[in-house]
Design a protein around this motif. Structure first.
Motif, short mmCIF file in Angstrom:
data_model
loop_
_atom_site.label_atom_id
_atom_site.label_comp_id
_atom_site.label_asym_id
_atom_site.label_seq_id
_atom_site.Cartn_x
_atom_site.Cartn_y
_atom_site.Cartn_z
N ASP A 128 0.84 -1.30 -0.14
CA ASP A 128 -0.18 -0.52 0.12
C ASP A 128 0.58 0.81 -0.14
O ASP A 128 1.93 1.89 1.34
CB ASP A 128 -0.85 0.15 1.49
N THR A 132 -4.86 5.28 -0.98
CA THR A 132 -5.85 4.74 -1.96
C THR A 132 -4.85 3.95 -2.63
O THR A 132 -5.71 3.94 -3.79
CB THR A 132 -6.24 5.72 -1.81
N THR A 133 -3.60 4.01 -3.01
CA THR A 133 -2.98 3.06 -3.95
C THR A 133 -1.77 1.93 -3.27
O THR A 133 -1.66 1.31 -2.30
CB THR A 133 -1.69 4.76 -4.19
N LEU A 212 -1.41 -1.55 -10.91
CA LEU A 212 -1.35 -0.68 -9.47
C LEU A 212 -2.89 -0.25 -10.02
O LEU A 212 -3.52 -0.36 -10.33
CB LEU A 212 -0.88 0.76 -10.23
N THR A 213 -3.48 -0.19 -8.67
CA THR A 213 -4.71 -0.02 -7.60
C THR A 213 -5.07 1.24 -7.42
O THR A 213 -4.23 1.92 -6.58
CB THR A 213 -5.19 -1.26 -7.41
N GLN A 214 -5.69 1.89 -8.34
CA GLN A 214 -5.55 3.93 -7.30
C GLN A 214 -7.51 3.80 -7.06
O GLN A 214 -8.14 3.74 -8.21
CB GLN A 214 -5.63 4.79 -8.68
N SER A 224 -13.11 2.96 -8.37
CA SER A 224 -11.31 3.08 -8.63
C SER A 224 -10.63 2.90 -10.15
O SER A 224 -11.70 2.04 -10.76
CB SER A 224 -11.21 1.77 -7.60
N SER A 226 -7.40 1.29 -11.81
CA SER A 226 -6.26 -0.07 -12.14
C SER A 226 -5.30 -0.59 -12.80
O SER A 226 -6.30 -0.27 -14.62
CB SER A 226 -6.54 -1.15 -11.41
#
Lengths: 749, 574
Positions: A128, A132-133, A212-214, A224, A226
């Motif tokens: 993490d 949020t990322t 990568l998920t934001q 969201s 990604s």
């Protein structure tokens, strides 16, 4: 966590071959039946029975010569996981090793044993970066090492069926290889496995992906995004140290010289030196996707989700055989999905795919494929409440939509007319004065090809009974595929095409039902538990269109029946005698008819058996009904379980070399016989339903019986006991004393 | 989307691809030296399925013809048909594009020459089809669209005479733009001579009893009723064939010297004849060869070299192509008389000492094989004969012998005789002959005897062949000329059988003459392969052959072809 397994492998079933004496008698019979002289004299057969001299009178079971009874495999795994608040990891290592059942010759200085070893590794890390990322990285892969004999073991196996038991012994004394042909025909299968050197294959595969998920909730709550990229690569190289040894044959008329030495004659000149060769292989693939996800709940009743995804895939064959196959294989598409649910009672979903394929003309590259689904959980309705004790859950759902197939069949860039610069060429000249040209021609013809579409419909019913003790899931489905890629089958030869073009010619329908029934563990008495699970799947497909011209008779039509159907003559029985042949429909257009030959059915009633009497004779070897069921019982520390699996509605057309005795495509003397050859039509025992028709020697006399017919279609439905588990869980106290949380002893087949 | 990939539009922009495209058109020429694996390079069945020879192996497709078990659904039947039509389409495509080829790389003179080669090849492929399948579909210059609706395909078979006319006119047109010598000196390219010999062959076929007034085919018609042959005999067809042969001889051997019978010299005339008849096959592209598939694969060495167990691999073969006793008996005696002639001096049994022309010394020989004509020794490996290559190798085919059935039941002669003609010492790529001058001479004699019996040229050209072969000429000292047209016909046929033995000619002769129902419907005899010593020399039935005269004269049209287009009718009896 660590675990280790040791296993034993053995063939479930091995083809049983005929012994030498029976082989010779049958060969003599076949030759006499064919108007030839019998090959083996009584003297020679008697010599083989007595086994006075295994070199002069060989009698070899080649399956036994090639394969041992059992081989070992072993497997070890280690894995660990851990992490902190911001990062997690998982890692594992595994080792697997398997030996083969092939025999080796201990006298050779090199290692030609067949053996496979694989080392797997996996690491996954997720971090993490901010609140949020999130970033995830995974790397998996394996390294393999395979040791093989100089030739492919499959080849030796195939040669077993080409080497009769009396051809030559396994080996002559002093490690001399027996052979019969200066051109290398009918090579000794044992020598192929043990005397041809060895090959080492080293392979490695890596799969990697980064995601990568934001979370975008600060902008739109529930949103969201990604992105993901993955790279896979496979490489292998083979080092061969192989050889072909000289072969000899014992002179059958003067086997021993005056000094007592064997009178061996050189058959083919080979070498004992190992030659070097190398081979490489590899491919790599890239995948990229980017997506948006949205989830939102309004109040307690309304749930909405949305998803949109872009993806692109590319695969490259590193050692492609042609320009066309060396070009990267590419797909690109956009997919989207939206769902809505109300109070866990009503569900709705719409989605679509917008996909691109390299195989179609610009303008036809992209296809749009929408679908929708609805569901209703009846058991969540208020009015259902009284029934809940019996029916604890009930759901009905339906989906309907399209899926595309952009593969273009067995042909890339189907819209392009492709020129083949490796076609048959020509050499002019004489002696050393030669002008040589490779050939160029039009290899495949471009057509107006586009996406194949599949319309899928599915109606599902799920329910649980008796407080979820019994759960049932069933689906009724229908699929209609249109524009299926097929090669044209209707163009006459005089059009002169170098290959039949591909096009969207097929329409195929498939309908079926499948289901799963699970009985969750229930207690019977104090220490006894039992559970049960069953699955089944049934389907039936039908060709609606296939670019074939209308057939002269309805029963010849390949439309209206399943795609894999076998077509051939309908076999009725074996002819008893000439009188029966004379009064039966005339089969002479297929060849000479003899008593003991297959009698075919005259379908069009013209009293002649010919290509107009061909019809559907089998379902094909993909079963249309597959089922399985199993149970587990445990009592105190002991437990037992079993799982059965069965298929129905499948049959196999047995054909190819070695099926009909003395009818090998490479010559009747290369036929080895299965034990079934005992069950054949003979004049003494004219059984009209024997396994084999009358024996004949050579391609011409066997012609009548070698047509594709229902005689050779065999049902391959089966049910088998797939696994059995028996075990004992060590009491916790015992485990603890061994410093383990739990331990068990088990046996699994 | 692939770029920088060769597309159809690019082919004729470059010389290299133009050459290669034409080479592919050539590649459909049959390589008859590869008959063992039927269909390899279009190879046929024509030696093994004639009454002159038989394979011990059952996998060559000739096995199916010999027992009349071949069927219209067989793959081999499809392959010849489809492949010749592929050659035809590729030739047509080439012809349609070559004119617009890039002039900077492909000059006008090359375009003209190459186009004529493609045109000639196309006509040859039609000839190969017509010779086996009879009347066929002619697609002319059409390139049928691969996406065509099958319902629109209405082509039908053209009558045999139309097919022959088409072949002849196409060959004439091609010849006009070709030279006497191959383009750029590249042996194997089509020449005027190659065109002329195919034309002559096509006219011979059309004049022969199978197609000229064959009343057995009176119902052989297209679906619209068009007869596919003329059932009224027309002697003018023979005259036309004779003229084509004469024109060939005049143009290429008298006015010019492109071709001549191959002759070696030796102080011993018997030896000279033996060497001439042997080396005409082994000396590639000598003056007698008119056309061949050049530099192609060959299985002759292994097929025709005896097993010779224990020797080095290059002296070991299979010897699986056996000559029949009937063929052995067809050879003349040294004095030019057939063995059936009481004056021939033929002795059927017993042994004597005899020195064969290739043998350094005398050895005990079965009397049947003593004092035969030179071509016998060129054509046949018999028991206890000296091998052609290596030194001191004697072939023994008795059960226990070095090439007998005890050594192998696969790589062994079926008959106790092995075809020796044309066997090379090593298997290298070589020319696979299609037509040589001797055949044109014999065609001429045959056609003339039918159209103008008594013409002096008949005997002249027949005797040319006999002179070269070292046997007494007809009408010379001690051997009277055949008395009438029938006797002459028999003499010409007997000569052809011997001179052109094992050259894929006999198969077609027996069909042209409609005698296959006799020659191929009888048992094949040979020696006793399971005997040793005297027991070996027993006439033994090797194979019972079946020929169904109502169907077996022609190959069947592939069954799929007939199913797709109703206008394509099946051949009689199939």
């Amino acid at each position: 966590m660590f675990n280790y397994n040791q296993g034993i492998t053995a063939f479930t079933k091995v083809p049983e071959l005929m012994d030498g004496v029976s082989y010779m008698k049958l060969r003599n019979e076949a030759q006499v039946n064919s108007g030839m002289k019998p090959e083996y004299s009584n003297n020679y057969i008697n010599g083989t029975i007595k086994q006075e001299d295994p070199y002069l009178y060989p009698d070899v079971d080649w399956m036994e010569a090639l394969f041992g009874n059992t081989a070992m495999n072993r497997r070890a795994n280690f894995s660990a996981r851990g992490g902190s608040d911001f990062a997690n990891y998982y890692t594992s290592l595994a080792y697997y090793e398997e030996e083969s059942l092939l025999n080796t010759d201990a006298l050779q200085s090199y290692d030609a044993s067949t053996r496979f070893r694989r080392y797997n590794f996996t690491t996954n890390v997720s971090m993490d970066w901010t609140k949020t990322t999130k970033f995830e990285l995974g790397v998996q892969g394996y390294v393999t090492q395979t040791n093989l004999p100089g030739i492919n073991p499959e080849e030796a196996f195939a040669n077993v069926m080409q080497t009769n038991p009396v051809l030559y012994p396994i080996m002559y004394p002093g490690g001399i290889v027996p052979g019969v042909s200066s051109a290398g025909a009918q090579p000794n299968p044992y020598a192929q496995v043990t005397q041809t050197g060895y090959r080492n294959v080293f392979g490695n595969q890596i799969y990697s992906n980064a995601r990568l998920t934001q979370d975008l909730k600060f902008w739109v709550p529930g949103l969201s995004a990604s992105v993901m990229y993955s790279f896979d690569a496979f490489n292998s190289h083979t080092i061969g140290r192989t050889r072909n040894r000289s072969t000899y044959l014992l002179n059958r008329v003067v086997p021993y010289l005056d000094n007592g030495d064997m009178n061996l004659k050189l058959i083919s000149q080979g070498t004992n030196d190992l030659a070097y060769s190398r081979e490489n292989n590899g491919r790599r693939a890239n995948y990229f996707e980017a997506g948006l996800n949205y989830t939102k709940q309004w109040g307690s009743a309304h749930n909405v989700t949305g998803m949109m995804l872009f993806n692109q895939r590319e695969r490259v064959e590193a050692f492609a055989g042609s320009v066309t196959s060396s070009l990267p294989f590419r797909n690109r598409g956009v997919a989207a999905r939206g769902t809505y649910s109300y109070k866990d009672k009503y569900f709705g979903e719409v989605n679509f795919g917008f996909n691109g394929s390299e195989n179609f003309l610009p303008g036809k590259k992209y296809g749009f494929f929408p679908a929708f689904g609805v569901g209703w959980v009846v058991s969540n309705e208020d009015f259902f409440e009284p029934l809940k004790d019996v029916v604890s859950f009930l759901k009905v759902r339906y989906s309907d939509g399209f899926v595309g197939d952009g593969s273009g069949g067995n042909r890339r860039f189907g819209f392009l007319t492709i020129v083949n610069t490796g076609a048959g060429g020509y050499k002019f000249g004489s002696g050393t004065q030669t002008t040589s040209f490779g050939g160029t021609n039009i290899d495949s013809y471009g057509t107006d090809i586009t996406w194949a579409k599949s319309h899928k419909q599915d109606l599902g019913l799920e329910f649980n009974l008796f407080r979820d003790k019994l759960t049932v899931v069933t689906d009724v489905f229908k699929e209609r595929r249109s524009g299926v890629f097929l090669q044209r089958q209707s163009l006459p030869g005089y059009v002169g095409l170098n290959s039949d073009p591909w096009g969207n010619f097929g329409i195929i329908e498939n309908k079926g039902i499948d289901g799963t029934i699970t009985l969750n563990p229930i207690n019977i008495g104090k220490d006894l538990n039992i559970d049960f699970r069953g699955t089944f799947s049934y389907n039936k497909d039908k060709v609606i269109d296939n670019d074939m011209p209308p057939q002269p008779y309805d029963y010849m039509e390949r439309k209206g029946v399943n795609y894999l159907s076998y077509f051939g003559y309908v076999a009725e029985k074996l002819f008893t005698d000439q009188a029966e042949i004379d009064k039966s429909p005339n089969q002479s257009s297929l060849g000479a008819t003899r008593p003991g030959d297959i009698k075919y059915k005259d379908l069009n009633g013209d009293n002649i058996i010919d290509a107009n009497d061909i019809t559907r004779i089998g379902n094909g070897d993909v079963p249309n009904f597959v089922y399985g069921f199993g149970f587990n019982v445990s009592w105190k520390q002991f437990y037992a379980g079993a799982f059965f699996r069965g298929v129905n509605g499948a049959d196999r057309l047995i054909n190819g070399d070695g099926v009909i005795p003395f009818n090998n495509s490479t010559g009747p003397e290369r036929s080895n016989l299965f034990w079934q050859a005992e069950d054949r039509w003979t004049e003494e025992n004219p059984n009209p339903h024997a396994f084999y028709p009358r024996l004949g020697y050579g391609a011409a006399v066997n012609k009548m019986n070698s047509y594709t017919s229902s005689w050779w279609v065999k049902d391959i439905s089966f049910i088998r006991l797939k696994t059995v588990d028996l075990g004992y869980n060590l009491p916790k106290t015992v485990a603890k004393s061994l410093k383990m949380k739990s331990a068990r002893v088990y046996f699994r087949v | 989307m692939p770029d920088d990939v060769l597309t159809v539009d690019d082919i004729f922009k470059s010389r290299a691809n133009t050459d290669k495209f034409l080479a592919n058109v050539y590649s459909y020429l049959p390589s008859e030296n590869q008959e063992r694996y039927t269909n390899t390079n279009q190879s046929g069945v024509f030696v093994g399925a004639s009454d002159e020879a038989v394979y011990n192996w059952s996998f060559p497709y000739s096995t199916q013809l010999n027992s009349s078990t071949w069927a219209k659904t067989d793959g081999a039947i499809n392959n010849w048909w489809n492949n010749y039509y592929r050659g035809i389409r590729n030739a047509t495509y080439f012809m349609s594009k070559i004119d617009s080829a890039n002039a900077l790389e492909v000059p006008e003179s090359v375009k003209i020459s190459f186009k004529a080669e493609a045109r000639a090849l196309r006509a040859m492929y039609y000839f190969f089809l017509v010779r086996t399948y009879g009347p066929v579909v002619i697609t002319h210059d059409n390139l049928i669209d691969p996406g065509v609706d099958v319902g629109n395909l209405k082509e039908a078979r053209s009558p045999i005479d139309t097919c022959i006319e088409y072949i002849v006119s196409e060959l004439d047109a091609a010849s006009a733009n070709l030279n006497y010598t191959p383009w750029n000196g590249e042996i194997g390219r089509i020449t005027k001579g190659a065109c002329a010999v195919f034309k002559e062959q096509a006219l011979m076929l059309a004049a022969s009893p199978l197609w000229n007034g064959n009343t057995a085919y009176s119902d052989f018609k297209n679906i619209d009723g068009t007869p596919l042959l003329n059932t009224t005999y027309d002697v003018a067809k023979w005259a036309r064939a004779a003229k084509a042969a004469k024109d060939f001889i005049d143009e290429f051997t008298i006015n010019r010297t492109d071709y001549a019978l191959y002759k070696e010299t030796n102080s011993d005339p018997f030896m000279a004849a033996y060497l001439s008849c042997r080396n005409v096959h082994t000396t590639e592209w000598n003056k007698e060869w008119i056309f061949a598939r050049s530099k192609t694969g060959s299985y002759l060495r292994y097929d025709r070299t005896p097993k010779h167990v224990g020797l080095a691999a290059d002296q070991q073969g299979a010897g699986a192509l056996g000559a029949t006793q009937a063929m052995v008996d067809a050879y003349f005696m040294k004095n030019g008389r057939p063995i059936t002639d009481p004056l021939s001096g033929y002795v059927a049994t017993g042994f004597n000492s005899f020195k064969a022309p290739y043998d350094p010394s005398s050895r005990t020989t079965y009397n049947q094989w003593i004092d035969r004509e030179p071509r016998f020794y060129v054509g046949i490996t018999y028991n206890n004969s000296y091998w052609l290559y290596g030194s001191n190798i004697v072939t023994n085919m008795e059960f226990a012998g070095n090439s007998g059935r005890s050594q192998s039941t696969s790589d062994v002669s079926p008959t106790g005789y092995i075809v020796r003609k044309a066997v090379p010492q090593t298997e290298t790529e070589r020319g696979s002959p299609l037509f040589r001058l001797a055949q044109v001479y014999l065609d001429y004699a045959e056609a003339l005897n039918e159209s103008d019996p008594g013409n002096a040229d008949i005997l002249k050209y027949l005797n040319e062949i006999r002179t070269r072969a070292g046997v007494a000429i007809y009408g010379g000292a001690g051997l009277p000329a055949p008395a009438d047209q029938d006797a002459m016909r028999a003499a010409i046929r007997a000569e052809r059988r011997v001179e052109l033995a094992f050259e894929t000619v006999r198969f077609f002769d027996t069909r042209r003459w409609k005698i296959a129902e006799v020659t191929n419907n009888a048992p094949i005899y040979g020696m006793n392969m399971t005997g040793n010593g005297a027991a070996f020399y027993t006439p033994t039935i090797i194979q019972q052959r079946v020929f169904r005269k109502e169907r077996d004269y022609l190959f069947p049209i592939p069954n799929d072809e007939v199913l797709v287009n109703k206008n394509v009718v099946q051949n009689p009896g199939w």
